[in-house]
Design a protein around this motif. Structure first.
Motif, PDB file in Angstrom:
ATOM      1  N   GLU A 259      45.299  53.501  49.662  1.00 49.06           N
ATOM      2  CA  GLU A 259      45.725  53.299  51.048  1.00 49.06           C
ATOM      3  C   GLU A 259      47.222  53.601  51.204  1.00 49.06           C
ATOM      4  OE1 GLU A 259      44.622  49.324  51.874  1.00 49.06           O
ATOM      5  OE2 GLU A 259      42.513  49.808  52.368  1.00 49.06           O
ATOM      6  N   GLN A 260      48.009  53.232  50.157  1.00 50.36           N
ATOM      7  CA  GLN A 260      49.452  53.518  50.216  1.00 50.36           C
ATOM      8  C   GLN A 260      49.702  55.015  50.220  1.00 50.36           C
ATOM      9  OE1 GLN A 260      51.874  51.294  50.682  1.00 50.36           O
ATOM     10  NE2 GLN A 260      53.332  52.998  50.853  1.00 50.36           N
ATOM     11  N   ARG A 261      48.939  55.714  49.392  1.00 55.50           N
ATOM     12  CA  ARG A 261      49.089  57.163  49.347  1.00 55.50           C
ATOM     13  C   ARG A 261      48.742  57.768  50.696  1.00 55.50           C
ATOM     14  NH1 ARG A 261      45.540  59.341  44.612  1.00 55.50           N
ATOM     15  NH2 ARG A 261      46.262  61.344  45.553  1.00 55.50           N
ATOM     16  N   ALA A 314      43.453  66.695  55.218  1.00 55.48           N
ATOM     17  CA  ALA A 314      42.004  66.608  54.940  1.00 55.48           C
ATOM     18  C   ALA A 314      41.748  65.968  53.581  1.00 55.48           C
ATOM     19  CB  ALA A 314      41.388  68.010  55.006  1.00 55.48           C
ATOM     20  N   LEU A 315      42.586  66.358  52.585  1.00 58.67           N
ATOM     21  CA  LEU A 315      42.435  65.794  51.259  1.00 58.67           C
ATOM     22  C   LEU A 315      42.665  64.278  51.283  1.00 58.67           C
ATOM     23  CD1 LEU A 315      41.948  66.188  48.272  1.00 58.67           C
ATOM     24  CD2 LEU A 315      44.386  66.702  48.005  1.00 58.67           C
ATOM     25  N   ALA A 316      43.665  63.863  52.009  1.00 55.43           N
ATOM     26  CA  ALA A 316      43.953  62.420  52.073  1.00 55.43           C
ATOM     27  C   ALA A 316      42.822  61.653  52.754  1.00 55.43           C
ATOM     28  CB  ALA A 316      45.285  62.208  52.815  1.00 55.43           C
ATOM     29  N   ARG A 317      42.327  62.251  53.877  1.00 50.89           N
ATOM     30  CA  ARG A 317      41.226  61.570  54.566  1.00 50.89           C
ATOM     31  C   ARG A 317      39.972  61.499  53.665  1.00 50.89           C
ATOM     32  NH1 ARG A 317      43.395  64.434  59.021  1.00 50.89           N
ATOM     33  NH2 ARG A 317      41.873  66.114  58.692  1.00 50.89           N
ATOM     34  N   ARG A 318      39.716  62.572  52.896  1.00 48.70           N
ATOM     35  CA  ARG A 318      38.541  62.602  52.020  1.00 48.70           C
ATOM     36  C   ARG A 318      38.673  61.549  50.926  1.00 48.70           C
ATOM     37  NH1 ARG A 318      38.931  67.421  50.597  1.00 48.70           N
ATOM     38  NH2 ARG A 318      37.798  68.282  52.353  1.00 48.70           N
ATOM     39  N   GLU A 319      39.866  61.471  50.380  1.00 50.11           N
ATOM     40  CA  GLU A 319      40.060  60.477  49.311  1.00 50.11           C
ATOM     41  C   GLU A 319      39.826  59.059  49.837  1.00 50.11           C
ATOM     42  OE1 GLU A 319      43.921  61.085  47.794  1.00 50.11           O
ATOM     43  OE2 GLU A 319      43.384  62.820  46.549  1.00 50.11           O
ATOM     44  N   ARG A 320      40.317  58.806  51.052  1.00 52.11           N
ATOM     45  CA  ARG A 320      40.111  57.452  51.608  1.00 52.11           C
ATOM     46  C   ARG A 320      38.633  57.188  51.896  1.00 52.11           C
ATOM     47  NH1 ARG A 320      43.200  54.751  56.826  1.00 52.11           N
ATOM     48  NH2 ARG A 320      42.114  52.733  56.687  1.00 52.11           N
ATOM     49  N   ALA A 321      37.953  58.208  52.436  1.00 51.13           N
ATOM     50  CA  ALA A 321      36.526  58.030  52.729  1.00 51.13           C
ATOM     51  C   ALA A 321      35.734  57.779  51.452  1.00 51.13           C
ATOM     52  CB  ALA A 321      35.985  59.261  53.467  1.00 51.13           C
ATOM     53  N   ASP A 322      36.070  58.561  50.423  1.00 48.12           N
ATOM     54  CA  ASP A 322      35.370  58.355  49.148  1.00 48.12           C
ATOM     55  C   ASP A 322      35.614  56.961  48.602  1.00 48.12           C
ATOM     56  OD1 ASP A 322      34.367  60.885  49.291  1.00 48.12           O
ATOM     57  OD2 ASP A 322      35.889  61.794  47.975  1.00 48.12           O
ATOM     58  N   ALA A 323      36.834  56.499  48.699  1.00 50.58           N
ATOM     59  CA  ALA A 323      37.141  55.149  48.203  1.00 50.58           C
ATOM     60  C   ALA A 323      36.373  54.093  48.990  1.00 50.58           C
ATOM     61  CB  ALA A 323      38.638  54.898  48.282  1.00 50.58           C
ATOM     62  N   ASP A 324      36.334  54.271  50.326  1.00 51.02           N
ATOM     63  CA  ASP A 324      35.582  53.301  51.146  1.00 51.02           C
ATOM     64  C   ASP A 324      34.090  53.314  50.802  1.00 51.02           C
ATOM     65  OD1 ASP A 324      37.867  52.522  52.377  1.00 51.02           O
ATOM     66  OD2 ASP A 324      37.621  53.828  54.139  1.00 51.02           O
ATOM     67  N   ALA A 325      33.524  54.486  50.624  1.00 57.71           N
ATOM     68  CA  ALA A 325      32.098  54.604  50.312  1.00 57.71           C
ATOM     69  C   ALA A 325      31.793  53.973  48.964  1.00 57.71           C
ATOM     70  CB  ALA A 325      31.667  56.069  50.322  1.00 57.71           C
ATOM     71  N   THR A 326      32.657  54.244  47.981  1.00 59.96           N
ATOM     72  CA  THR A 326      32.432  53.667  46.641  1.00 59.96           C
ATOM     73  C   THR A 326      32.507  52.158  46.683  1.00 59.96           C
ATOM     74  OG1 THR A 326      33.361  55.644  45.605  1.00 59.96           O
ATOM     75  CG2 THR A 326      33.257  53.644  44.265  1.00 59.96           C
ATOM     76  N   LEU A 327      33.465  51.646  47.441  1.00 63.82           N
ATOM     77  CA  LEU A 327      33.603  50.196  47.548  1.00 63.82           C
ATOM     78  C   LEU A 327      32.391  49.577  48.226  1.00 63.82           C
ATOM     79  CD1 LEU A 327      35.360  47.720  47.114  1.00 63.82           C
ATOM     80  CD2 LEU A 327      36.445  48.178  49.334  1.00 63.82           C
ATOM     81  N   GLU A 328      31.902  50.219  49.275  1.00 66.54           N
ATOM     82  CA  GLU A 328      30.742  49.703  49.997  1.00 66.54           C
ATOM     83  C   GLU A 328      29.484  49.734  49.113  1.00 66.54           C
ATOM     84  OE1 GLU A 328      28.563  47.919  52.881  1.00 66.54           O
ATOM     85  OE2 GLU A 328      30.740  48.218  52.809  1.00 66.54           O
ATOM     86  N   ALA A 329      29.318  50.826  48.352  1.00 66.30           N
ATOM     87  CA  ALA A 329      28.157  50.929  47.446  1.00 66.30           C
ATOM     88  C   ALA A 329      28.204  49.853  46.367  1.00 66.30           C
ATOM     89  CB  ALA A 329      28.121  52.327  46.807  1.00 66.30           C
ATOM     90  N   SER A 330      29.423  49.603  45.866  1.00 66.67           N
ATOM     91  CA  SER A 330      29.562  48.570  44.837  1.00 66.67           C
ATOM     92  C   SER A 330      29.202  47.194  45.392  1.00 66.67           C
ATOM     93  CB  SER A 330      31.003  48.571  44.287  1.00 66.67           C
ATOM     94  OG  SER A 330      31.283  49.810  43.672  1.00 66.67           O
ATOM     95  N   ASN A 331      29.686  46.918  46.616  1.00 58.52           N
ATOM     96  CA  ASN A 331      29.353  45.629  47.239  1.00 58.52           C
ATOM     97  C   ASN A 331      27.845  45.481  47.444  1.00 58.52           C
ATOM     98  OD1 ASN A 331      32.040  44.823  47.308  1.00 58.52           O
ATOM     99  ND2 ASN A 331      32.400  45.722  49.326  1.00 58.52           N
TER     100      ASN A 331
END
Length: 597
Positions: A259-261, A314-331
């Protein structure tokens, strides 16, 4: 011991109370036909315990109760009392006078009394045992008894022998013992049947117990397999849940950095955008000063920078989306694992309760026990299914088989103990029967010898110059042998009694009876018209025999013979009074004078 008196009330033809007193010597009872004098002999037989109405000349026992007459109403109760003088202590009782009473009502109630005290017939029989008295004794002698003695049935004579020998006591004991022996045999047979039934049940329950034990063993192994399966599943789920928890933790730790990035990229983009706006304004000012070639180059450069900026965004938005998706899948996976873990725990708890209820053991002991090794090709699940199939093949079981088997085995031991006791009792009873048989044979043999000796002497008296003897039909079987009478008058080669004349046959029978009397004396004898068939000569011989026995016992003779009356010490006349009731008149007789009318 002697007979003192006889009291009759409501017995047969005696409607009123009648008392007959007896003294020493000979008492004659006389009277016309039909007056009821023979009812006196029936009364004596009845009070001594006779149970056969036929022998009392009746169809049923109630026939001995006065039935009524033209001017007399029937009575409802009959009573006869026999009084004995026991001054010599012959009877085993402290009383000097013994009164035996029998009472019968039309309702069927029958009572025996001993000195006015209620008693059993057995008590009276035991009291009189060995005295020659009793319902089956020969103290009451009737004309039909003479006929029985002259019949071709040697067994009938044996009964008199046994009474003369005092064998009746042993016979009664033997009958009682034989009855007990028979009951013991029946009890033993019943116990054998019970033991067979219990043994069958024990075998059945033993099979059920083995089946229940096999079922319990398979159930335990099945639960071990299922618990192993559940344990392994829980271990796998716990491992996966721990891995996911690590991933979630890692993602949660890297999420702030990402998120900081993203924030840094957006900030730089905004700064770049502001710088680009200023640069564009400056470039616009300078654009007028440069040439079109320079403008074209700058335009290409600007487009290139815009494309690069877009790419970075676009790269930054993709990285954030991937992080959100991974976190949601883990939960989501964590929630699923928690639900599965809850189900496994519930299943484990159900298995634990089933093990505790069906096997009665703690699941911890099963889990901690050594588990059988499984083939690599067999999983715990397959093993549990295999055991479940084998349990189904066992079919229904009896979970209480062990308890029921224990109870039945205890009952079997009790029955075995009872059988041992019964067999021991049977051996003892068989020994008692053997002893009694020996006593009966010994006593009978002695009595046979005594009676035979007296019979030979009496035949010589009644048949001057004649000979007589008694023979046993089966000397080798003293328990059942009959008795034959042989009489040979002087000058005649005749032995069988049936070939003698009527008077001679009667004398032979009387000789036999008096031989029995002399062998086993009784306090008194009652003879009912036994001399009726005798002519004057034979009657004279009979009365001579009576005179011999006058001092040995009391003699009561029911008779029609005048000479018999003359030989008596006392007379009782029986008449049928107007109204249909018998009456008795007594007369003391002086033997030196003629009979007083």
């Amino acid at each position: 011991m002697k007979l003192t008196r006889l009291e009759l009330t409501g017995f047969k033809s005696f409607a009123d109370t009648v008392t007959l007193s007896f003294e020493e010597g000979v008492t004659a009872i006389v009277g016309p036909n039909g007056c009821g004098k023979s009812n006196i002999s029936d009364a004596v037989r009845w009070v001594l315990g006779e149970q056969s109405a036929r022998l009392l000349r009746g169809g049923k026992m109630e026939d001995v109760i006065f039935q009524g007459a033209a001017t007399r109403r029937p009575v409802n109760v009959t009573e006869v009392s026999l009084y004995l003088d026991n001054s010599d202590g012959m009877l085993p009782t402290p009383y000097t006078e013994v009164a035996i009473t029998r009472r019968l009502s039309r309702s069927g109630q029958s009572d025996y009394l001993l000195n006015n005290t209620p008693a059993r017939l057995r008590d009276i029989q035991d009291l009189l045992r060995g005295t020659g008295l009793g319902s089956d004794a020969g103290v009451v002698i009737e004309a039909k008894m003479i006929d029985a003695l002259l019949s071709d049935r040697p067994d009938d004579r044996r009964e008199l022998f046994e009474e003369a020998a005092g064998v009746g006591l042993y016979r009664d004991r033997r009958r009682t013992t034989a009855r007990r022996l028979e009951e013991t045999t029946v009890d033993l047979s019943r116990l054998d049947d019970l033991i067979s039934e219990v043994q069958s049940q024990v075998r059945s329950l033993a099979r059920q117990r083995k089946k229940a034990e096999r079922h319990g063993e398979l159930m335990a192994r099945r639960f071990v397999a299922e618990i192993t399966l559940v344990s392994r599943e829980m271990e796998a789920w716990h491992e996966e849940l721990a891995s996911l928890e690590l991933q979630v933790t890692s993602l949660r730790e890297t999420l702030p950095t990402a998120e900081q990035r993203v924030h840094d990229v957006e900030r730089r983009r905004e700064e770049a955008y502001g710088a680009r706006t200023i640069a564009e304004a400056e470039r616009t000012e300078l654009a007028r000063l440069v040439s079109e070639q320079r403008s074209n180059a700058m335009m290409l450069e600007s487009e290139l920078k815009v494309a690069e900026e877009r790419q970075r965004n676009a790269l930054a938005r993709r990285e954030r989306a991937d992080a959100d998706a991974t976190l949601e899948a883990s939960n989501e996976r964590e929630r699923e694992l928690e639900i599965e873990a809850t189900g496994v725990a519930a299943r484990l708890e159900a298995l634990t309760e089933t093990v505790r209820r069906d096997l009665g053991v703690d699941v911890g002991a099963i889990i901690g026990a050594e588990r059988p090794a499984l083939d690599e090709s067999t999983s715990p699940g397959q093993r549990a299914e295999e055991l479940a199939q084998r349990l189904g093949d066992l079919g229904p079981i009896n979970p209480l088989a062990l308890e029921e088997l224990t109870v039945l085995e205890e009952r079997h031991r009790d029955l075995d103990a009872q059988v041992a006791d019964v067999r021991s009792a049977r051996r003892e009873l068989q020994e008692v029967v053997r002893t009694l048989d020996e006593e009966i044979m010994s006593t009978f043999a002695s009595a046979a010898a005594d009676v035979n000796e007296h019979f030979s002497d009496l035949v010589g008296t009644l048949f001057p110059g004649g000979q007589g003897r008694l023979t046993l039909t089966d000397p080798d079987d003293l328990l059942h042998t009959g008795v034959e009478i042989e009489v040979r008058p002087a000058g005649r080669n005749v032995r069988r009694v049936s070939l003698l004349s009527g008077g001679e046959r009667s004398l032979a029978a009387l000789a036999f009876l008096f031989a029995v009397f002399r062998s086993r004396p009784s306090p008194f004898y009652l003879m009912d018209e036994v001399e009726a068939a005798l002519d004057d000569v034979n009657l004279h011989r009979f009365l001579g025999l009576v005179d011999e026995f006058r001092d040995e016992a009391q003699l009561v003779i029911v008779s029609h013979q005048k000479r018999t009356m003359e030989a008596a010490d006392a007379l009782y006349g029986v008449t049928m009074a107007p109204g249909g009731s018998s009456q008795v008149v007594s007369q003391k007789v002086e033997r030196t004078t003629s009979v007083t009318a």
